[in-house]
Design a protein around this motif. Structure first.
Motif, short mmCIF file in Angstrom:
data_model
loop_
_atom_site.label_atom_id
_atom_site.label_comp_id
_atom_site.label_asym_id
_atom_site.label_seq_id
_atom_site.Cartn_x
_atom_site.Cartn_y
_atom_site.Cartn_z
N GLY A 79 26.30 -11.85 28.93
CA GLY A 79 25.23 -12.52 28.20
C GLY A 79 24.02 -11.63 28.09
N VAL A 80 23.47 -11.50 26.90
CA VAL A 80 22.38 -10.56 26.64
C VAL A 80 21.24 -11.29 25.95
CG1 VAL A 80 21.71 -8.45 25.43
CG2 VAL A 80 23.98 -8.62 26.45
N ALA A 81 20.01 -10.94 26.34
CA ALA A 81 18.80 -11.44 25.67
C ALA A 81 17.75 -10.35 25.73
CB ALA A 81 18.27 -12.71 26.33
N LEU A 82 17.03 -10.14 24.63
CA LEU A 82 15.99 -9.11 24.55
C LEU A 82 16.55 -7.75 24.92
CD1 LEU A 82 13.12 -11.12 26.27
CD2 LEU A 82 13.46 -10.79 23.83
N ALA A 83 17.80 -7.50 24.51
CA ALA A 83 18.50 -6.24 24.77
C ALA A 83 18.73 -5.98 26.25
CB ALA A 83 17.76 -5.07 24.13
N ALA A 118 21.29 -17.04 35.01
CA ALA A 118 20.77 -17.37 33.67
C ALA A 118 20.66 -18.87 33.50
CB ALA A 118 21.66 -16.77 32.59
N ILE A 119 19.94 -19.27 32.44
CA ILE A 119 19.79 -20.66 32.06
C ILE A 119 19.48 -20.73 30.57
CG2 ILE A 119 17.34 -20.64 32.67
CD1 ILE A 119 17.52 -23.61 33.30
N GLY A 120 19.99 -21.78 29.91
CA GLY A 120 19.69 -21.96 28.50
C GLY A 120 20.69 -21.29 27.59
N LEU A 121 20.28 -21.09 26.33
CA LEU A 121 21.14 -20.48 25.33
C LEU A 121 21.04 -18.96 25.39
CD1 LEU A 121 20.37 -22.78 22.25
CD2 LEU A 121 22.23 -23.00 23.91
N LEU A 122 22.20 -18.30 25.48
CA LEU A 122 22.24 -16.84 25.52
C LEU A 122 23.37 -16.33 24.63
CD1 LEU A 122 21.71 -15.88 29.28
CD2 LEU A 122 20.13 -15.56 27.39
N PHE A 149 16.51 -22.94 36.83
CA PHE A 149 15.27 -22.40 36.29
C PHE A 149 14.84 -21.18 37.08
CE2 PHE A 149 10.62 -22.15 36.37
CZ PHE A 149 10.35 -22.00 35.02
N TRP A 150 15.19 -21.12 38.37
CA TRP A 150 14.83 -19.99 39.22
C TRP A 150 15.88 -18.90 39.20
CZ3 TRP A 150 9.97 -20.10 40.12
CH2 TRP A 150 9.31 -21.32 40.27
N SER A 151 16.69 -18.87 38.16
CA SER A 151 17.65 -17.79 37.98
C SER A 151 16.92 -16.52 37.56
CB SER A 151 18.68 -18.18 36.93
OG SER A 151 18.04 -18.40 35.67
N VAL A 152 17.66 -15.43 37.46
CA VAL A 152 17.06 -14.15 37.04
C VAL A 152 16.39 -14.30 35.69
CG1 VAL A 152 17.56 -11.75 36.45
CG2 VAL A 152 18.71 -12.81 38.40
N TYR A 153 17.06 -14.96 34.75
CA TYR A 153 16.50 -15.12 33.40
C TYR A 153 15.26 -16.01 33.42
CZ TYR A 153 16.47 -15.89 28.33
OH TYR A 153 16.12 -15.95 27.01
N GLY A 154 15.29 -17.09 34.20
CA GLY A 154 14.14 -17.97 34.29
C GLY A 154 12.93 -17.29 34.93
N VAL A 155 13.16 -16.53 36.01
CA VAL A 155 12.06 -15.82 36.67
C VAL A 155 11.53 -14.71 35.75
CG1 VAL A 155 11.49 -14.33 38.62
CG2 VAL A 155 12.88 -16.38 38.98
N PHE A 156 12.42 -14.10 34.98
CA PHE A 156 11.98 -13.07 34.03
C PHE A 156 11.02 -13.68 33.01
CE2 PHE A 156 12.65 -11.34 29.74
CZ PHE A 156 12.23 -10.03 29.92
N GLY A 157 11.35 -14.85 32.49
CA GLY A 157 10.45 -15.51 31.55
C GLY A 157 9.13 -15.89 32.18
N LEU A 158 9.16 -16.35 33.44
CA LEU A 158 7.92 -16.69 34.14
C LEU A 158 7.06 -15.46 34.36
CD1 LEU A 158 6.32 -18.94 35.54
CD2 LEU A 158 7.58 -18.43 37.64
#
Length: 278
Positions: A79-83, A118-122, A149-158
């Motif tokens: 799963g990839v987001a923002l490259a 991760a969390i959400g759409l990817l 929400f405290w996954s790697v992707y969630g913390v990255f967004g925070l």
């Protein structure tokens, strides 16, 4: 601090715009035509659910249109987001697809660790790799990850949210203190990192809320649009006002002298015995 924040935002943007593509199969080898089903349903062109609490069954069917047999070594689900890759599962599954033939394989996909990743759409891809990790073929889909929400992707967004807030704060404080450049274009560039950060935060937020997946055709317009708006705001900020000159000159600690009292009548001899009032 401001330069550090701007550098962090610039690094993420560079990864978004200049993300490297995976290696492809060697020249002369036709890519495999791949069909993937998850629990019996084709994943191509639809959103699939990945629940860390469940084990899914993945079936891969590879068709070889070329004249040479292709040997598959690994199956990768990523799963990839923002490259940036936020999760990847490699499964060793050796099999050969004969020339102008077809081969199918089924295996369980264990994604228990996905909750902390991760969390959400990817955007998600399923690719077949050879011994040298070259891509032989694959399909792409969108995964609805039921993670934390405290996954790697969630913390990255925070973290991006905090950095963006600090970037806006430094720019606005400089504006309030009249510390911005007199040049309008430099003021616009001062607001650019804040705009880019705002766009990145918007992309992650839409993904986590399961509204819009962070695909390239969505990411780039949002980030560039937010950057353009921030630059326009910086360009339109008022010209820095210089500090007003003091109306009185300080003499000593507690005494001030009006400059008009320094006039001396040329017809009189100044009395040198007078002293300044204390």
């Amino acid at each position: 601090m401001g330069r550090l924040i701007a550098a962090a935002v610039a690094l993420v943007t560079a990864a978004l715009l200049l993300g490297a593509s995976p290696a492809v199969a060697q020249d002369g080898d036709d890519p495999l035509r791949v069909t993937v089903t998850l629990d019996g349903r084709d994943i191509t062109g639809r959103t699939v659910e990945l629940d860390p609490a469940k084990t899914a069954e993945l079936t891969i069917t590879a068709t070889n249109p070329g004249s040479k047999a292709q040997k598959v070594r690994l199956v990768r689900v990523s799963g990839v987001a923002l490259a940036l890759t936020f999760f990847a599962y490699d499964t060793t599954l050796p099999f050969e697809v004969p020339a102008r033939g077809r081969t199918s394989r089924t295996f369980p996909l264990d994604v228990r660790d996905l909750k902390g990743q991760a969390i959400g759409l990817l955007p998600t891809s399923v690719t077949l790799l050879d011994e040298e990790r070259n891509v032989l073929g694959g399909v792409e889909t969108v995964a609805d990850v039921k993670g934390s929400f405290w996954s790697v992707y969630g913390v990255f967004g925070l973290a991006m949210l905090v950095l963006t807030a600090l970037t806006w704060a430094t720019a606005l404080v400089a504006l309030a203190r009249h510390r911005l450049s007199p040049n309008r274009f430099r003021r616009a560039l001062r607001f650019l990192p804040a705009g880019i950060g705002t766009g990145l935060v918007a992309v992650v937020t839409l993904s986590v809320l399961r509204l819009v997946p962070p695909e390239v055709e969505v990411e780039i317009p949002i980030v560039l649009g937010a950057a353009a708006i921030a630059m326009v705001l910086g360009f339109l900020t008022p010209h820095p006002v210089p500090d007003a000159a003091p109306a009185e000159q300080q003499v000593g600690d507690n005494t001030t002298m009006d400059l008009n009292t320094m006039f001396v009548d040329p017809g009189k001899t100044p009395d040198t015995t007078k002293r300044w009032p204390e």
